[in-house]
Design a protein around this motif. Sequence first.
Motif, PDB file in Angstrom:
ATOM      1  N   GLU A 260       0.830  -1.201   0.000  1.00  0.00           N
ATOM      2  CA  GLU A 260       0.000   0.000   0.000  1.00  0.00           C
ATOM      3  C   GLU A 260       0.867   1.255   0.000  1.00  0.00           C
ATOM      4  O   GLU A 260       0.589   2.219  -0.729  1.00  0.00           O
ATOM      5  CB  GLU A 260      -0.916  -0.009   1.224  1.00  0.00           C
ATOM      6  CG  GLU A 260      -1.906   1.140   1.275  1.00  0.00           C
ATOM      7  CD  GLU A 260      -2.739   1.089   2.544  1.00  0.00           C
ATOM      8  OE1 GLU A 260      -3.969   1.100   2.433  1.00  0.00           O
ATOM      9  OE2 GLU A 260      -2.142   1.033   3.645  1.00  0.00           O
ATOM     10  N   GLY A 261       1.947   1.248   0.802  1.00  0.00           N
ATOM     11  CA  GLY A 261       2.833   2.395   0.845  1.00  0.00           C
ATOM     12  C   GLY A 261       3.533   2.643  -0.478  1.00  0.00           C
ATOM     13  O   GLY A 261       3.647   3.787  -0.939  1.00  0.00           O
ATOM     14  N   LEU A 262       4.020   1.585  -1.123  1.00  0.00           N
ATOM     15  CA  LEU A 262       4.697   1.737  -2.407  1.00  0.00           C
ATOM     16  C   LEU A 262       3.721   2.146  -3.508  1.00  0.00           C
ATOM     17  O   LEU A 262       4.091   2.879  -4.434  1.00  0.00           O
ATOM     18  CB  LEU A 262       5.395   0.423  -2.775  1.00  0.00           C
ATOM     19  CG  LEU A 262       6.602   0.060  -1.889  1.00  0.00           C
ATOM     20  CD1 LEU A 262       7.110  -1.326  -2.227  1.00  0.00           C
ATOM     21  CD2 LEU A 262       7.720   1.083  -2.047  1.00  0.00           C
ATOM     22  N   THR A 263       2.483   1.683  -3.392  1.00  0.00           N
ATOM     23  CA  THR A 263       1.476   2.091  -4.381  1.00  0.00           C
ATOM     24  C   THR A 263       1.244   3.593  -4.336  1.00  0.00           C
ATOM     25  O   THR A 263       1.019   4.233  -5.375  1.00  0.00           O
ATOM     26  CB  THR A 263       0.155   1.337  -4.138  1.00  0.00           C
ATOM     27  OG1 THR A 263       0.402  -0.068  -4.155  1.00  0.00           O
ATOM     28  CG2 THR A 263      -0.874   1.675  -5.213  1.00  0.00           C
ATOM     29  N   LYS A 264       1.317   4.183  -3.131  1.00  0.00           N
ATOM     30  CA  LYS A 264       1.142   5.632  -3.008  1.00  0.00           C
ATOM     31  C   LYS A 264       2.247   6.399  -3.718  1.00  0.00           C
ATOM     32  O   LYS A 264       2.050   7.547  -4.110  1.00  0.00           O
ATOM     33  CB  LYS A 264       1.098   6.018  -1.527  1.00  0.00           C
ATOM     34  CG  LYS A 264      -0.160   5.560  -0.813  1.00  0.00           C
ATOM     35  CD  LYS A 264      -0.148   5.951   0.654  1.00  0.00           C
ATOM     36  CE  LYS A 264      -1.424   5.474   1.352  1.00  0.00           C
ATOM     37  NZ  LYS A 264      -1.419   5.795   2.785  1.00  0.00           N
ATOM     38  N   VAL A 265       3.417   5.759  -3.890  1.00  0.00           N
ATOM     39  CA  VAL A 265       4.524   6.413  -4.592  1.00  0.00           C
ATOM     40  C   VAL A 265       4.364   6.279  -6.096  1.00  0.00           C
ATOM     41  O   VAL A 265       4.465   7.264  -6.842  1.00  0.00           O
ATOM     42  CB  VAL A 265       5.878   5.805  -4.155  1.00  0.00           C
ATOM     43  CG1 VAL A 265       7.031   6.427  -4.942  1.00  0.00           C
ATOM     44  CG2 VAL A 265       6.100   6.009  -2.666  1.00  0.00           C
ATOM     45  N   PHE A 266       4.101   5.060  -6.567  1.00  0.00           N
ATOM     46  CA  PHE A 266       4.148   4.793  -8.001  1.00  0.00           C
ATOM     47  C   PHE A 266       2.798   4.954  -8.705  1.00  0.00           C
ATOM     48  O   PHE A 266       2.757   5.256  -9.889  1.00  0.00           O
ATOM     49  CB  PHE A 266       4.687   3.381  -8.238  1.00  0.00           C
ATOM     50  CG  PHE A 266       6.111   3.215  -7.783  1.00  0.00           C
ATOM     51  CD1 PHE A 266       7.154   3.801  -8.491  1.00  0.00           C
ATOM     52  CD2 PHE A 266       6.407   2.494  -6.637  1.00  0.00           C
ATOM     53  CE1 PHE A 266       8.470   3.645  -8.077  1.00  0.00           C
ATOM     54  CE2 PHE A 266       7.715   2.345  -6.209  1.00  0.00           C
ATOM     55  CZ  PHE A 266       8.754   2.934  -6.930  1.00  0.00           C
ATOM     56  N   TYR A 267       1.690   4.745  -7.970  1.00  0.00           N
ATOM     57  CA  TYR A 267       0.370   4.886  -8.595  1.00  0.00           C
ATOM     58  C   TYR A 267      -0.635   5.285  -7.521  1.00  0.00           C
ATOM     59  O   TYR A 267      -1.430   4.469  -7.072  1.00  0.00           O
ATOM     60  CB  TYR A 267      -0.037   3.582  -9.266  1.00  0.00           C
ATOM     61  CG  TYR A 267      -1.236   3.710 -10.185  1.00  0.00           C
ATOM     62  CD1 TYR A 267      -1.279   4.670 -11.197  1.00  0.00           C
ATOM     63  CD2 TYR A 267      -2.334   2.876 -10.034  1.00  0.00           C
ATOM     64  CE1 TYR A 267      -2.375   4.796 -12.033  1.00  0.00           C
ATOM     65  CE2 TYR A 267      -3.442   2.983 -10.873  1.00  0.00           C
ATOM     66  CZ  TYR A 267      -3.453   3.946 -11.862  1.00  0.00           C
ATOM     67  OH  TYR A 267      -4.548   4.080 -12.697  1.00  0.00           O
ATOM     68  N   PRO A 268      -0.577   6.547  -7.071  1.00  0.00           N
ATOM     69  CA  PRO A 268      -1.379   6.981  -5.921  1.00  0.00           C
ATOM     70  C   PRO A 268      -2.874   6.743  -6.080  1.00  0.00           C
ATOM     71  O   PRO A 268      -3.578   6.501  -5.089  1.00  0.00           O
ATOM     72  CB  PRO A 268      -1.075   8.489  -5.834  1.00  0.00           C
ATOM     73  CG  PRO A 268       0.220   8.672  -6.545  1.00  0.00           C
ATOM     74  CD  PRO A 268       0.250   7.635  -7.620  1.00  0.00           C
TER      75      PRO A 268
END
Length: 295
Positions: A260-268
């Motif tokens: 979830e945290g990485l998704t906010k970086v790459f595809y918010p």
Amino acid sequence: MFEFLGIPPQALFGQVLLGLINGSFYAILSLGLAVIFGLLNIINFSHGAQYMMGAFVAWMCLNYLGINYWAALLIAPLIVGFTGVAIERLLLKRIAHVDHLYGLLLTFGLALIIQGLFRNSYGSSGLPYQIPDELRGGQNLGFMFLPYYRGWVVVASLVVCLSTWFLIEKTKLGAYLRAATENPTLTQAFGINVPLMVTLTYGFGVALAGFAGVLAAPIYSVNPNMGADLIIVVFAVVVIGGMGSILGAIVTGFSLGLIEGLTKVFYPEASATVIFIIMVLVLLVRPAGLFGRAA
């Protein structure tokens, strides 16, 4: 300083830390749900409300009694766990032999009652809870700034989760708990008080939610809706890991927090739904969950 796919390291590792923080709460809460469902076959929809109670008990201990954060880490789970014991003895025990749906509806009703009581007493705007003095500030690691309190939350969550897994899977007490679940009549014949073990198990699972609430109090505002905002995501985590799987709850909780945290970086745009997308995909491929056992 290097960038990964055009993302500055401060932003990337900051979201990794945020993902670990969220994953810590996902892991502890889903662990409590897994303990209760795996050992007692109760779908505890009041778990989010009991997480909120843990935060409020810590806040009340500090503001009414002057009891600090460290003492509240012990007191709040005990108080919340005691309310769980009362709920099991007075309510859940009476519907133990009927369909699981009745337990879900009962605990859902309890969640609404608990939230309503706290909302009427304290409003819904949120109450601040200060970080303890020992954990204020942070450390500059070069590639990111690490707040001490957030690091503590991750470490404390890991210790509690792994200790619970060891207790249930590797000790004689855990063996008694599993035996009481699988064959209560035979277990009772060996002199083990099965009803007491059922009650204490529910109280322990609820106490885990209270412990998570105390950890969350300095990070999020203490408000009656904090559990309702989280419980749906936590149920998705439990389903992905496998209903009743202790190891599945821990691994999936931390992993999905990171995703979830990485998704906010790459595809918010997908950050709010990525866990539910994963849940759908897992159920299509493995209906029992990643760590669950097929019925």
